[in-house]
Each structure stands twice: as C-alpha cells, then as structure tokens.
Write an enzyme that holds these catalytic residues in place. Structure first.
Site, PDB file in Angstrom:
ATOM      1  N   ARG A 155       9.585   4.087   3.165  1.00 31.42           N
ATOM      2  CA  ARG A 155      10.840   4.174   2.419  1.00 31.42           C
ATOM      3  C   ARG A 155      11.389   5.599   2.414  1.00 31.42           C
ATOM      4  O   ARG A 155      12.596   5.813   2.270  1.00 31.42           O
ATOM      5  CB  ARG A 155      10.646   3.723   0.974  1.00 31.42           C
ATOM      6  N   HIS A 209       3.509   8.790  18.047  1.00 31.65           N
ATOM      7  CA  HIS A 209       3.518   8.004  16.819  1.00 31.65           C
ATOM      8  C   HIS A 209       2.843   6.650  17.040  1.00 31.65           C
ATOM      9  O   HIS A 209       2.316   6.063  16.087  1.00 31.65           O
ATOM     10  CB  HIS A 209       4.953   7.826  16.300  1.00 31.65           C
ATOM     11  N   THR A 249       0.858  -1.191   0.000  1.00 34.50           N
ATOM     12  CA  THR A 249       0.000   0.000   0.000  1.00 34.50           C
ATOM     13  C   THR A 249       0.886   1.230   0.000  1.00 34.50           C
ATOM     14  O   THR A 249       2.033   1.189   0.452  1.00 34.50           O
ATOM     15  CB  THR A 249      -0.914   0.048   1.243  1.00 34.50           C
ATOM     16  N   GLU A 250       0.353   2.305  -0.511  1.00 34.84           N
ATOM     17  CA  GLU A 250       1.149   3.537  -0.555  1.00 34.84           C
ATOM     18  C   GLU A 250       1.468   4.054   0.841  1.00 34.84           C
ATOM     19  O   GLU A 250       2.482   4.713   1.065  1.00 34.84           O
ATOM     20  CB  GLU A 250       0.437   4.623  -1.376  1.00 34.84           C
ATOM     21  N   LYS A 255      14.055  -3.142  19.681  1.00 32.50           N
ATOM     22  CA  LYS A 255      15.422  -2.764  20.056  1.00 32.50           C
ATOM     23  C   LYS A 255      16.443  -3.721  19.440  1.00 32.50           C
ATOM     24  O   LYS A 255      17.519  -3.283  19.020  1.00 32.50           O
ATOM     25  CB  LYS A 255      15.575  -2.746  21.571  1.00 32.50           C
ATOM     26  N   TYR A 309      16.891  -2.376  15.796  1.00 32.61           N
ATOM     27  CA  TYR A 309      17.498  -1.067  15.519  1.00 32.61           C
ATOM     28  C   TYR A 309      18.894  -0.928  16.106  1.00 32.61           C
ATOM     29  O   TYR A 309      19.727  -0.196  15.549  1.00 32.61           O
ATOM     30  CB  TYR A 309      16.565   0.086  15.900  1.00 32.61           C
ATOM     31  N   ARG A 369      26.510  23.987   5.191  1.00 36.07           N
ATOM     32  CA  ARG A 369      27.169  23.651   6.464  1.00 36.07           C
ATOM     33  C   ARG A 369      27.405  24.881   7.353  1.00 36.07           C
ATOM     34  O   ARG A 369      28.314  24.925   8.170  1.00 36.07           O
ATOM     35  CB  ARG A 369      28.497  22.932   6.214  1.00 36.07           C
ATOM     36  N   HIS A 424       4.913   6.985  12.309  1.00 40.50           N
ATOM     37  CA  HIS A 424       6.017   7.923  12.528  1.00 40.50           C
ATOM     38  C   HIS A 424       5.933   9.104  11.572  1.00 40.50           C
ATOM     39  O   HIS A 424       5.554   8.948  10.404  1.00 40.50           O
ATOM     40  CB  HIS A 424       7.362   7.225  12.348  1.00 40.50           C
TER      41      HIS A 424
END
Length: 466
Positions: A46, A135, A39-40, A199, A202, A326, A112
């Site tokens: 991504r 979220h 699904t979109e 955890k 990630y 920067r 998120h």
C-alpha cells in the site's frame, strides 16, 4: 451461502472476503490467499506507488502496488477459469493449478523496492558495485520469509511452483518443475511471448489513473485464447489487438513512465538516496527480507524531516526540498539515437558531455550534469514481439503458425526500438552551458545535431530561483 466460479467449482462465501476494485469490479479473496494478504509484508505494498514518482507529474497516478497485485491475482484466476471452461477436460486443469497461478499473480511484486523500477535499475547499481539484484528474486525470498514468519500452512508444491512462475520471465529463471501444463507459466510472467495478465492489469490501470485513454481490450484476448501444444495461442484475427497491447505499453513508457520531468525528479531522488545511503543503510536492506520489507516510499519523508547533522543527510534533504519547491534539475534537450548506431550504442555519461564543452564563461564539472538514457521498445528489443507468437485459424483447426506482419498491414512499424538520450543541468544557471556542450557532443559523435530543435532561449536565460 455458496458461490460458483465459471469452472464449476463451488466456494463458501462465508470464508471469503471481497473488495471493489476500480478496474475489475468485485474481487473475491479466498482463505488461502488471505493468509498472505493479511500480513504486514503484503500490506507494505500500500505504501509503494505503482508508478513511483510519476504522481508528481500526473497527480492521478497515486495508485499502489497493493491494488495492482490484487488485480493480477484476479486476472490470473480468471485466465485459468477461462481455459478450464473451454479446455478443462482436454488439459486436465486441477484446483492445484488454479491456486498456484493465483498465488503467483498475488505475490509477483512483493519484492519491489521504493519508487518502482528506479530503485532497482538506477539507485542500486550506483551503490552496489557489481551486485546483481532483481525484484523478482527478492519476491521469492520474501515469500519464503512470510511463510516462515507467519507459519502459513500451504502445500509446498504450490509454493515452489508459484515461485517458479514469478521468475518465469527473468533472465535467470529456474528450471520449471512442471513437465506438463507449461502454459500455466505464461499467465503471470510470460517469458515466451511477453503477453501476460501483469501487463493486462497495469496497462489499463495506469492509463485510467493518468487520464490517458487506451483502446486496448484485454477481455477479448482472455476470451479467445487457446492452449495448443502446451502453449497459449491466439486467433489470427486478433493480431492487431496484440499489436495494440505492445504499442500501448510503449506509449505509456514514452508519455508517462519516462516523461522528461518524471525523469528529472527520479534523477534527484537517486542522488538524494545515494547521499543518505551510508547513514541509513538503504542498500544493505536488500540483502535480508527481514529488513527489506520495512523499506517503502516513506523514506523520502523520513530523510526530509530528519534533524541529523550528517553532511550527507543534509545534502539529501536539500535535494528533496528542491523537489517540493519544484526547483528541479533542468531538462536541456534530447535526441533519439540514429538507427544505424543502436547496435553498438554505449551509454553517454556526464563526463562525455563536459569533455565536449568548447567555450563559455562557466567551466562545467561532472557533478553539474545528469544524463538519462531511455529505452523504449515493444518488449523484444529491436525485434518484433509478434514474431514470437503462435496463432490459429479458428477453433476447428489444430494447426498453429506465425504471421509475418506484412501479411496484416503495411502501416505497421518496421523498427521496434528507440533510445532517447536526455541531458539535464543540475542548476538552472547552467542550462545554456550544458545545452551547448550537448550539441557539441552530437556533432562530434554523429557529424550533425541529432536533436529536433535548439534548447529554447527562455530556458537558457533562466536564473537560479531565489
């Protein structure tokens, strides 16, 4: 054409897809979950970097929430399979349980916003006065939206329980509908001990992406965990492995997630989003899943390339262009809040800093200063998270127990939280004035300079870039 899982259930590979993940190897995607993946709204992940703006300091940290979500989905299934392999008959684990936990793992981050936790913790509080948003709550709303919009055929009980599992670690998590097998709620988002497959994924994925070595091995915990009295427990000789889990997470927060330059860029992006909010209705999108899913990290490029004459958007564009060149907010100095002051610590504001200015050729204004307060702990505030974990002696024993850390090692920490206050000058030529005011604040508040060393003269002498 059939493949067997380690719980003895056979699956038809003709209906499955597989992807090669750089952390877990081949991940197999089953039809139930492909309904959501294709699904979109899920593909939007991504375009959300897992570590937000960290890639501007650690170039390798460009991985997305899409691959993390697939990783958590896979580990969630593997965790259930491991428990079922060793205790399936005893616990009565069913296909319903497996599908529910995997769905929670897949969709736990679907809500998120852009730029990781910065959007939720720093941007929204500035533009939504008093409105509480998380979220996790948005993930639940997004799941309902995806099911309705795409007419997904799924057992309502699986959907309800998966949403409860996503909210399991949040402060306002719902009452769990399952009165048995409560341990299943601890696999994806563990509110009891903070040990979960989120955890596991990630920590390994982020460490690898940033080029930072990690000695933590989640595979050992996955293999040896055991359910006792409806709770996932661990062998006593895995105490130090669990400590390494929490310590590695804290190290990532200190060296990667809250790196001084990462925070400088985040402060600038928050300011840019605040300028652009009225024109773009960014904050308004968090009320409706139908609008929220359109929001991702590309919003910076949209602002940067906009040709609008709006003064606010022009200010936002200028900040983004400074990041590209920067020309960042200048880190002046930092101090760690003394241990005896942590309990009653209140966040320091730019107003506190400028009120401490005593002399100098420049009179600082509130908008010249940015303050970042970083909290780093082992997931349980000022307490030891291992005190909440139950252990067992061996697989012949039926008793679970807690372990005081002094029974394991005298080298383990006795304090479990840091609060680091950092101050930034928004213009290079103001570094000296801001640094001096910051030092004055420390002396006035703590009776001494709490910072490790003075701001380098080279940084103070830096002039505005041409």
């Amino acid at each position: 054409m059939r493949a067997t899982t380690n719980n003895g259930i056979y699956r038809d590979r003709r209906s499955m897809k597989h992807v090669l993940d750089n952390v877990h190897g081949y991940i197999y995607l089953e039809p139930l979950f492909l309904q959501f993946i294709d699904t979109e709204q899920f593909q939007r992940l991504r375009d959300l970097k897992q570590l937000g703006l960290t890639h501007m300091v650690y170039p390798g940290a460009a991985h997305s929430r899409f691959e993390h979500s697939l990783g958590v989905y896979w580990l969630a299934g593997e965790a259930v399979n491991k428990i079922n392999f060793y205790q399936g008959q005893e616990l009565g684990i069913e296909e319903f349980d497996r599908n529910t936990v995997k769905l929670a793992g897949l969709l736990h981050d679907i809500g998120h916003g852009p730029f990781s936790h910065m959007f939720e913790r720093e941007f929204l509080p500035r533009v939504l006065d008093g409105y509480e948003w998380s979220h996790e709550d948005m993930s639940v709303k997004m799941i309902d939206y995806i099911v309705d919009k795409h007419c997904i055929d799924i057992d309502s009980a699986i959907l309800k329980t998966a949403k409860e599992m996503i909210l399991a670690s949040s402060e306002h998590g719902p009452q769990k509908s399952m009165t048995e097998k409560r341990f299943l709620y601890d696999i994806v988002a563990n509110g009891r001990t903070e040990i979960d497959v989120d955890k596991f994924d990630y920590i390994v994925r982020d460490s690898r992406a940033c080029g930072i070595g990690s000695g933590f091995q989640f595979e050992r915990l996955m293999e040896t965990m055991r359910v006792m009295e409806d709770e996932i427990c661990y062998r006593a000789n895995d105490y130090l492995t669990l400590h390494k889990l929490f310590a590695t997470r804290a190290d990532l927060h200190r060296t990667v997630y809250t790196h001084p330059k990462v925070k400088a860029i985040e402060l600038m992006v928050v300011d840019a989003l605040c300028y652009a909010n009225a024109d773009l209705g960014i904050a308004a999108s968090v009320q409706k899943p139908s609008e929220f899913w359109k929001l991702d990290d590309s919003i910076l490029k949209w602002i940067e390339t906009s040709d609008s004459d709006s003064p606010s958007l022009k200010e936002a564009r200028n900040l983004i262009q400074r990041i590209r060149k920067r020309d960042l907010y200048q880190y002046c100095n930092q101090f760690s809040v003394p241990k005896d002051k942590l309990e009653n610590f209140k966040d320091i504001t730019p107003q506190d800093i400028i009120c401490s200015q005593k002399s100098g050729g420049v009179t600082l204004k509130e908008e010249d200063v940015a303050v970042s307060t970083v909290k780093i702990d082992l997931t349980h505030g000022r307490m030891n998270p291992l005190e909440r974990i139950n252990f067992f002696k061996d697989y012949d024993s039926s008793e679970k127990f807690r372990i005081p850390d002094d029974r394991i090692s005298h080298l383990l920490p006795r304090f479990f939280q840091d609060r680091i206050v950092r101050v930034y000058a928004k213009k290079p030529e103001l570094v000296e004035a801001v640094a001096e005011a910051f030092e004055n604040y420390q002396v006035e508040t703590y009776g001494c300079k709490a910072q490790v060393h003075a701001t380098p003269d080279k940084k103070k002498a830096r002039k505005q870039l041409e």
